[in-house]
Design a protein around this motif. Structure first.
Motif, short mmCIF file in Angstrom:
data_model
loop_
_atom_site.label_atom_id
_atom_site.label_comp_id
_atom_site.label_asym_id
_atom_site.label_seq_id
_atom_site.Cartn_x
_atom_site.Cartn_y
_atom_site.Cartn_z
N ARG A 140 50.86 58.06 8.22
CA ARG A 140 52.03 57.65 7.46
C ARG A 140 53.29 58.17 8.16
O ARG A 140 53.47 59.38 8.33
CB ARG A 140 51.99 58.19 6.03
N MET A 141 54.16 57.26 8.59
CA MET A 141 55.41 57.63 9.25
C MET A 141 56.46 58.02 8.19
O MET A 141 56.61 57.36 7.17
CB MET A 141 55.94 56.49 10.11
N LEU A 142 57.18 59.13 8.49
CA LEU A 142 58.18 59.65 7.54
C LEU A 142 59.58 59.20 7.93
O LEU A 142 60.54 59.98 7.92
CB LEU A 142 58.11 61.18 7.50
N THR A 143 59.72 57.93 8.28
CA THR A 143 61.02 57.41 8.73
C THR A 143 62.07 57.50 7.62
O THR A 143 63.20 57.97 7.84
CB THR A 143 60.87 55.96 9.18
N LEU A 144 61.72 57.04 6.42
CA LEU A 144 62.67 57.06 5.32
C LEU A 144 63.03 58.49 4.93
O LEU A 144 64.20 58.81 4.67
CB LEU A 144 62.07 56.32 4.12
N LEU A 145 62.01 59.36 4.95
CA LEU A 145 62.27 60.76 4.61
C LEU A 145 63.19 61.41 5.64
O LEU A 145 64.10 62.17 5.29
CB LEU A 145 60.94 61.52 4.51
N ASP A 146 62.99 61.09 6.91
CA ASP A 146 63.85 61.66 7.96
C ASP A 146 65.29 61.18 7.82
O ASP A 146 66.24 61.93 8.07
CB ASP A 146 63.30 61.29 9.34
N TYR A 148 66.72 60.44 4.98
CA TYR A 148 67.27 61.22 3.87
C TYR A 148 67.64 62.63 4.31
O TYR A 148 68.67 63.19 3.89
CB TYR A 148 66.26 61.29 2.73
N LEU A 149 66.81 63.23 5.16
CA LEU A 149 67.10 64.57 5.66
C LEU A 149 68.36 64.57 6.53
O LEU A 149 69.15 65.53 6.49
CB LEU A 149 65.91 65.12 6.46
N ARG A 150 68.58 63.52 7.32
CA ARG A 150 69.81 63.44 8.11
C ARG A 150 71.03 63.34 7.21
O ARG A 150 72.08 63.95 7.48
CB ARG A 150 69.73 62.24 9.06
N VAL A 151 70.90 62.58 6.14
CA VAL A 151 72.00 62.50 5.17
C VAL A 151 72.25 63.87 4.53
O VAL A 151 73.40 64.30 4.34
CB VAL A 151 71.69 61.44 4.10
#
Length: 451
Positions: A140-146, A148-151
């Protein structure tokens, strides 16, 4: 570096330090919470998938609908046979599809990085009875989570920079108000140094801090004390000049008289010599008293020790009795009265009080000693001419003498009681005078038994 800059730098440094620690804590806390959430989602999905009856049979592992029913975007799901072949797969991301399939009989979870992108994985062995028939791989890739973390990082950075800027402005404003009274004090001190005139600091309003008000009051009290000291010094110089002027004038006049007529006239010579000798002795006594008074102004004048006050009073009374042939009686409720004080200064105090009593009285002088509640009371009483009521307030002033019409006959210079009061003050004591004209005077000194 000024106090304002030091305070500003100190505040900003600690604010930046606290913000860095806070941001690191928030970032790590969010990462931990989100990873645990994602891991729990994968675990729940695997548990649901394992409850599917098709996955318990080797023939059902190849069913294309088996993984499709549980597939989500940014995921890769596949089943690997014991030979390492992919039996079933569901996923569209080319980077995930490029991962090498690995058969494993151990349950394994973790995280890997693909092109700086985080990928969670979970590998679960599949059983048919007790035999492992395959391995379920879930990525599972955490693209969306990453994203959010950048924001989150951007938000923390912006808020931290804003807090630092606000802190700089607020600290500068606060320190300006804080140091303004101090700068005013410095300006007042410089003005005092420039003009030589003492000035007080104007106290601020209610918005000023209690510490600064206390500092300003302490400064003003110091100015008051300096002002009083300067006034006393001026008065002392004026009085000393006046007192020194008379004997010096007499000595100068008789010296001139002796120079003009004393060589031939024996009477003039004898009169001049006697007058010069008398005024020289007076001048010597005055100078000695002035030096003694100047020494008494020092705060470290005392050398404390514990001694018997009754014995000291007896010694002093005997000495003055032998000198002036006057009866002095020492009365005490007991033979031992211990006192912690400067022995020689207390002896000097007794000499001053007894000397005044001898000068202004003809009868017996009584010295009474007593102790009550840790206080030593010493009273010197005479039956002399007394002190007029209007002269009582000036009794301890320098160069002040009672019975001004006959002051030359007493031989005093008016510094004895000033020195006596200074001795009593340095011992944290109290001196009182009780007197009636033509009846006598009693001077009472009260000292703490242990200073």
């Amino acid at each position: 570096m000024t106090l304002r800059r030091r305070f500003t730098f100190f505040t900003i440094f600690w604010l930046i330090f606290i913000l860095i620690l806070f941001n690191i804590f928030v970032y790590l806390f969010v990462i931990n919470i989100t990873l645990r959430s994602e891991d729990q989602l994968m675990t729940n999905k695997v548990n649901i998938l394992l409850e599917d009856k098709r996955i318990d049979k080797p023939a059902g592992l190849s069913d294309p609908d088996l993984l499709t029913d549980y597939y989500n975007a940014s995921e890769l799901m596949r089943i690997v046979s014991p030979e390492g072949r992919v039996l079933n797969t569901s996923g569209s991301d080319p980077q995930l599809l490029a991962l090498k399939p690995v058969f494993s009989v151990q349950h394994d979870t973790g995280m890997i990085y693909i092109d700086n992108r985080r990928v969670l994985y979970m590998k679960v062995p599949l059983y048919n009875g007790t035999q492992v028939i395959g391995t379920l791989e879930l990525y599972r890739m955490l693209t969306l989570l990453d994203s959010y973390l950048r924001v989150l990082v951007i938000a923390l950075t912006v808020t931290s920079v804003g807090a630092i800027m606000f802190a700089i402005l607020g600290t500068y404003w606060f320190t300006s108000r804080l140091t303004s009274p101090i700068q005013h004090m410095v300006q007042t001190m410089r003005e005092i140094d420039r003009s030589g005139k003492l000035r007080k600091i104007e106290l601020g309003g209610k918005d000023q801090s209690a510490e600064l008000l206390s500092l300003a009051r302490a400064f003003n009290q110091m100015i008051d004390r300096l002002d009083r000291t300067f006034e006393r010094q001026k008065q002392f110089v004026a009085d000393a000049s006046h007192e020194l002027k008379t004997p010096l004038t007499v000595i100068s006049s008789y010296a001139g008289l002796l120079n003009r007529w004393g060589r031939d006239d024996e009477n003039v010579r004898d009169e001049a010599i006697e007058a010069i000798s008398k005024e020289s002795a007076r001048l010597q006594n005055l100078t000695k008293s002035m030096l003694m008074l100047a020494e008494a102004e020092q705060e470290d004048w005392l050398k404390l020790e514990t001694f018997d006050l009754v014995h000291l009073a007896d010694e002093t009374a005997d000495m003055l009795h032998m000198t002036f042939h006057r009866l002095i009686r020492v009365q005490a409720p007991k033979t031992d009265v211990r006192l912690t004080a400067d022995k020689e200064k207390i002896r000097q105090l007794l000499v001053i009080l007894l000397d005044n009593a001898i000068k202004y009285s003809k009868e017996t002088i009584d010295v009474t000693l007593s102790v009550n509640k840790g206080l030593v009371r010493m009273a010197v009483a005479d039956k002399g001419i007394g002190i007029p009521p209007e002269e009582m307030p000036h009794l301890f002033e320098r160069f002040f003498r009672v019975d001004g019409a006959r002051r030359r006959s007493t031989g005093g210079v008016g510094l004895g009681l000033s020195i006596a009061k200074r001795i009593v003050d340095l011992h944290d004591g109290k001196i009182d005078v009780f007197s009636k004209p033509d009846e006598g005077t009693t001077i009472t000194v009260t000292l703490p038994q242990k200073k």
